[in-house]
Design a protein around this motif. Structure first.
Motif, PDB file in Angstrom:
ATOM      1  N   ARG A 174       7.602  -3.825  -5.069  1.00 31.50           N
ATOM      2  CA  ARG A 174       6.644  -2.887  -4.723  1.00 31.50           C
ATOM      3  C   ARG A 174       5.867  -3.273  -3.682  1.00 31.50           C
ATOM      4  NH1 ARG A 174       2.041  -5.837  -6.819  1.00 31.50           N
ATOM      5  NH2 ARG A 174       1.909  -6.889  -4.582  1.00 31.50           N
ATOM      6  N   SER A 175       4.847  -2.363  -3.140  1.00 31.37           N
ATOM      7  CA  SER A 175       4.158  -2.400  -2.134  1.00 31.37           C
ATOM      8  C   SER A 175       2.856  -1.521  -2.189  1.00 31.37           C
ATOM      9  CB  SER A 175       4.723  -2.525  -0.623  1.00 31.37           C
ATOM     10  OG  SER A 175       5.279  -1.161  -0.544  1.00 31.37           O
ATOM     11  N   TYR A 176       1.930  -1.856  -1.502  1.00 35.28           N
ATOM     12  CA  TYR A 176       1.023  -0.699  -1.334  1.00 35.28           C
ATOM     13  C   TYR A 176       0.737  -0.056  -0.078  1.00 35.28           C
ATOM     14  CZ  TYR A 176      -0.471  -3.280  -5.724  1.00 35.28           C
ATOM     15  OH  TYR A 176      -0.459  -3.494  -7.134  1.00 35.28           O
ATOM     16  N   LEU A 177       0.414   1.256  -0.091  1.00 37.09           N
ATOM     17  CA  LEU A 177       0.255   1.977   1.221  1.00 37.09           C
ATOM     18  C   LEU A 177      -0.817   2.839   0.960  1.00 37.09           C
ATOM     19  CD1 LEU A 177       4.013   3.348   2.295  1.00 37.09           C
ATOM     20  CD2 LEU A 177       2.177   2.023   3.655  1.00 37.09           C
ATOM     21  N   LEU A 178      -1.648   3.258   2.276  1.00 37.91           N
ATOM     22  CA  LEU A 178      -2.413   4.295   2.374  1.00 37.91           C
ATOM     23  C   LEU A 178      -1.886   5.643   2.196  1.00 37.91           C
ATOM     24  CD1 LEU A 178      -4.639   2.742   5.274  1.00 37.91           C
ATOM     25  CD2 LEU A 178      -4.859   2.630   2.913  1.00 37.91           C
ATOM     26  N   SER A 179      -2.504   6.618   1.615  1.00 32.75           N
ATOM     27  CA  SER A 179      -1.839   7.801   1.424  1.00 32.75           C
ATOM     28  C   SER A 179      -3.104   9.122   1.075  1.00 32.75           C
ATOM     29  CB  SER A 179      -0.919   7.959   0.079  1.00 32.75           C
ATOM     30  OG  SER A 179      -0.634   9.239  -0.290  1.00 32.75           O
ATOM     31  N   GLU A 180      -2.918  10.039   1.666  1.00 34.13           N
ATOM     32  CA  GLU A 180      -3.759  11.318   1.377  1.00 34.13           C
ATOM     33  C   GLU A 180      -3.583  11.904   0.021  1.00 34.13           C
ATOM     34  OE1 GLU A 180      -4.163  14.063   4.826  1.00 34.13           O
ATOM     35  OE2 GLU A 180      -4.160  12.405   6.233  1.00 34.13           O
ATOM     36  N   CYS A 181      -2.594  11.532  -0.753  1.00 32.46           N
ATOM     37  CA  CYS A 181      -2.263  12.084  -1.898  1.00 32.46           C
ATOM     38  C   CYS A 181      -2.466  10.955  -2.926  1.00 32.46           C
ATOM     39  CB  CYS A 181      -0.590  12.314  -2.120  1.00 32.46           C
ATOM     40  SG  CYS A 181      -0.093  13.549  -0.684  1.00 32.46           S
ATOM     41  N   SER A 182      -3.412  10.263  -2.896  1.00 31.43           N
ATOM     42  CA  SER A 182      -3.788   8.998  -3.933  1.00 31.43           C
ATOM     43  C   SER A 182      -4.489   9.882  -5.027  1.00 31.43           C
ATOM     44  CB  SER A 182      -4.463   8.022  -3.314  1.00 31.43           C
ATOM     45  OG  SER A 182      -6.087   8.383  -3.156  1.00 31.43           O
ATOM     46  N   GLU A 183      -4.701  10.889  -5.022  1.00 31.44           N
ATOM     47  CA  GLU A 183      -5.156  11.572  -6.354  1.00 31.44           C
ATOM     48  C   GLU A 183      -4.626  12.542  -6.879  1.00 31.44           C
ATOM     49  OE1 GLU A 183      -8.433  10.475  -7.240  1.00 31.44           O
ATOM     50  OE2 GLU A 183      -8.874   9.499  -5.486  1.00 31.44           O
ATOM     51  N   PRO A 235      13.772  -4.140   3.228  1.00 28.58           N
ATOM     52  CA  PRO A 235      14.474  -2.982   4.098  1.00 28.58           C
ATOM     53  C   PRO A 235      14.538  -1.764   3.346  1.00 28.58           C
ATOM     54  CG  PRO A 235      15.586  -5.143   4.264  1.00 28.58           C
ATOM     55  CD  PRO A 235      14.728  -5.218   3.361  1.00 28.58           C
ATOM     56  N   LEU A 236      14.985  -1.692   2.195  1.00 33.34           N
ATOM     57  CA  LEU A 236      15.382  -0.612   1.388  1.00 33.34           C
ATOM     58  C   LEU A 236      13.773   0.000   1.161  1.00 33.34           C
ATOM     59  CD1 LEU A 236      17.230   1.343  -0.282  1.00 33.34           C
ATOM     60  CD2 LEU A 236      16.969  -0.231  -2.367  1.00 33.34           C
ATOM     61  N   MET A 237      12.961  -0.466   0.668  1.00 37.09           N
ATOM     62  CA  MET A 237      11.716  -0.220   0.395  1.00 37.09           C
ATOM     63  C   MET A 237      11.047   0.434   1.563  1.00 37.09           C
ATOM     64  SD  MET A 237       8.357  -2.103  -1.595  1.00 37.09           S
ATOM     65  CE  MET A 237       8.529  -3.600  -0.617  1.00 37.09           C
ATOM     66  N   GLN A 238      11.196  -0.052   2.624  1.00 33.83           N
ATOM     67  CA  GLN A 238      10.781   0.376   4.092  1.00 33.83           C
ATOM     68  C   GLN A 238      11.379   1.560   4.384  1.00 33.83           C
ATOM     69  OE1 GLN A 238       8.209  -1.246   6.200  1.00 33.83           O
ATOM     70  NE2 GLN A 238       8.162   1.141   6.753  1.00 33.83           N
ATOM     71  N   PHE A 239      12.689   1.680   4.313  1.00 34.31           N
ATOM     72  CA  PHE A 239      13.520   3.008   4.324  1.00 34.31           C
ATOM     73  C   PHE A 239      12.966   3.958   3.632  1.00 34.31           C
ATOM     74  CE2 PHE A 239      17.590   5.286   3.684  1.00 34.31           C
ATOM     75  CZ  PHE A 239      17.560   5.565   4.892  1.00 34.31           C
ATOM     76  N   TYR A 240      12.744   3.711   2.245  1.00 31.78           N
ATOM     77  CA  TYR A 240      12.192   4.623   1.434  1.00 31.78           C
ATOM     78  C   TYR A 240      10.866   5.370   1.597  1.00 31.78           C
ATOM     79  CZ  TYR A 240      10.448   6.394  -3.167  1.00 31.78           C
ATOM     80  OH  TYR A 240       9.558   7.281  -4.308  1.00 31.78           O
ATOM     81  N   ALA A 241      10.077   4.397   1.989  1.00 32.14           N
ATOM     82  CA  ALA A 241       8.728   4.637   2.522  1.00 32.14           C
ATOM     83  C   ALA A 241       8.565   5.575   3.653  1.00 32.14           C
ATOM     84  CB  ALA A 241       7.834   3.629   2.542  1.00 32.14           C
ATOM     85  N   ASP A 253       1.179  -0.046   7.283  1.00 32.99           N
ATOM     86  CA  ASP A 253       2.182  -0.660   6.893  1.00 32.99           C
ATOM     87  C   ASP A 253       2.244  -1.194   5.371  1.00 32.99           C
ATOM     88  OD1 ASP A 253       2.906  -1.190   9.700  1.00 32.99           O
ATOM     89  OD2 ASP A 253       1.684  -2.754   9.891  1.00 32.99           O
ATOM     90  N   LEU A 254       3.582  -1.685   4.992  1.00 35.00           N
ATOM     91  CA  LEU A 254       3.465  -1.876   3.484  1.00 35.00           C
ATOM     92  C   LEU A 254       2.758  -3.127   3.267  1.00 35.00           C
ATOM     93  CD1 LEU A 254       7.503  -1.777   3.107  1.00 35.00           C
ATOM     94  CD2 LEU A 254       5.723  -0.026   2.586  1.00 35.00           C
TER      95      LEU A 254
END
Ligand SMILES: Cc1cc2nc3c(=O)[nH]c(=O)nc-3n(C[C@H](O)[C@H](O)[C@H](O)COP(=O)(O)OP(=O)(O)OC[C@H]3O[C@@H](n4cnc5c(N)ncnc54)[C@H](O)[C@@H]3O)c2cc1C
Length: 400
Positions: A174-183, A235-241, A253-254
């Motif tokens: 897992r990792s954390y990312l900024l998102s405009e869909c966080s709500e 790398p898979l998580m980066q690819f998915y993101a 970044d992740l």
């Protein structure tokens, strides 16, 4: 004495029942844990029981699962029934710290930075534990020991615990990312998880909104000794993101990437002795179909505290209680999860399932551990029947 949410839940319940409790952990809190941070209705129910309803309500609330894959997007509300109709997601640095605080407020004595390194025996009973605290060894005597030291369970191993990886297990990051869909009021799972070469993997990717402009993004796959995952998770998580960037308005970044294995479906033996018991991941209490373990962890924490309070030896009683509660569901769930690791099966059945809202609703209840003992409807009965049939043909049933 107990070791975090399972250990803290157990400590809170035991202290409330009037026991003297030491809640020891190798980490200093607040501490992070690799996790999707997702709280299913079952986890919400357990937090409510602990008295944390108001605290949970101050966090994001979701109304169900948005399942993506094979050309479909299905919005599946958390089912009606005996569980809350809401889920949530709270970073583990915050969640685990809050449950621990609840245990301390309930009367448990906390010990941080205390790594359990040795067991003191009195015959076949545990008489105490030796901790390494900042290089110094200190022993603590105990009448009962609850072990919640996670997937690797070093203390469990000293007590004879064995994790059977010929049964399906998970590897996830897992990792954390900024998102405009966080709500967003839905948690999203991508059930058609593709590797860097476009190959279909036996797992899923997730985006769980956390509020405050942040989401938890992760990937997980299933594996067995015979069919190891053979994927590089970061790398898979980066690819998915990267693939979800536009749909979920992701940026940056992740952050804090972390991975871990998940023991699943009670594929652990040696979960108890006369005066000790393993709970949470150390007892393999993770759902093989979706990788959730927080709810099982807190439930097992409450159940073991109640059992200890009743008195008596734990060596047969604890595996029996785990088997009564989870044995059948774990048996069928891990059988299905094992099938998913067979190449060509998922590409064949995935698109069929995703074409039917009804089938996916069923899958959500079955996969999401959302059937309670009180449920009597057809879906619950089929699940129980399948579980009973599955246990009968298990070479090694859960918790044995
Ligand atoms: C990538 C990933 C994503 C996941 N996503 C979800 C999700 O979204 N929802 C969900 O419900 N579940 C999820 N899970 C599963 C969930 O994280 C675990 O089931 C849960 O954390 C189990 O709790 P636990 O207390 O048993 O173990 P842990 O949370 O691992 O806690 C073990 C504790 O024991 C302490 N410890 C370890 N060894 C010692 C020792 N020798 N002495 C003293 N202390 C010790 C550690 O410091 C730690 O605090 C996920 C797992 C992974 C890997």
């Amino acid at each position: 004495m107990e070791l975090a949410p399972p250990g803290s839940a157990a400590a809170a319940w035991a202290a409330r029942m009037g026991h003297d409790v030491v809640l020891a952990d190798a980490a200093v809190f607040p501490r992070d844990k690799s996790c999707g941070d997702g709280l299913t209705p079952r986890a919400i129910a357990e937090l409510d029981r602990l008295g944390l309803k108001e605290w949970t309500n101050d966090h994001v609330v979701n109304k169900g699962l948005r399942a993506h894959g094979f050309g479909q997007v299905l919005e599946l509300e958390w089912p009606d029934g005996n569980l809350p109709k809401t889920g949530s997601a709270v970073p583990r640095t915050e969640l685990d710290d809050r449950i621990r605080a609840e245990a301390l407020e309930s009367g448990a004595q906390g010990a941080e930075g205390a790594r359990a390194v040795e067991v003191l025996w009195d015959g076949d009973k545990v008489e105490g534990i030796v901790f390494d605290h900042e290089g110094e060894r200190k022993s603590v005597r105990c009448q009962q020991l609850i072990v919640a030291d996670g997937v690797r369970s070093q203390l469990g191993r000293l007590l004879g615990r064995e994790w059977h990886r010929d049964t399906v297990y998970g590897v996830a990051a897992r990792s954390y990312l900024l998102s405009e869909c966080s709500e967003d009021p839905w948690i999203s799972s991508h059930l058609e998880l593709r590797g860097l070469e476009g190959e279909l993997l036996s797992g899923y990717g997730w985006i769980f909104p956390l509020g405050g402009g942040q989401v938890n993004v992760g990937v997980g796959t299933l594996a067995t000794l015979k069919r190891p995952a053979n994927v590089q998770l970061r790398p898979l998580m980066q690819f998915y993101a990267d693939q979800r960037k536009d749909d979920f308005k992701l940026s940056g970044d992740l952050q804090a990437p972390k991975s871990a294995m998940l023991p699943m479906g009670g594929a652990v033996s040696g979960v108890a002795g006369p005066n000790w018991a393993l709970i949470g991941d150390s007892a393999g209490c993770v759902n093989p179909l979706n990788g959730e373990g927080i709810d099982y962890g807190m439930e097992t924490g409450r159940m073991v505290a109640e059992l200890i309070h009743e008195g008596g030896s734990l060596d047969h009683a604890w595996p029996q209680l785990l088997t009564d509660h989870y044995g059948e569901a774990f048996s069928i769930a891990r059988r299905l999860a094992g099938l998913v690791t067979i190449p060509r099966l998922l590409p064949a059945v995935g698109p069929i399932g995703m074409r039917s809202n009804w089938m996916m609703m069923l899958a959500l209840r079955w996969m999401g551990n959302l059937i309670t003992d009180e449920d009597r409807d057809a879906a619950a009965q089929v699940w129980r029947w399948a579980g009973k049939a599955s246990v009968k043909v298990d070479a090694r049933p859960p918790f044995s």
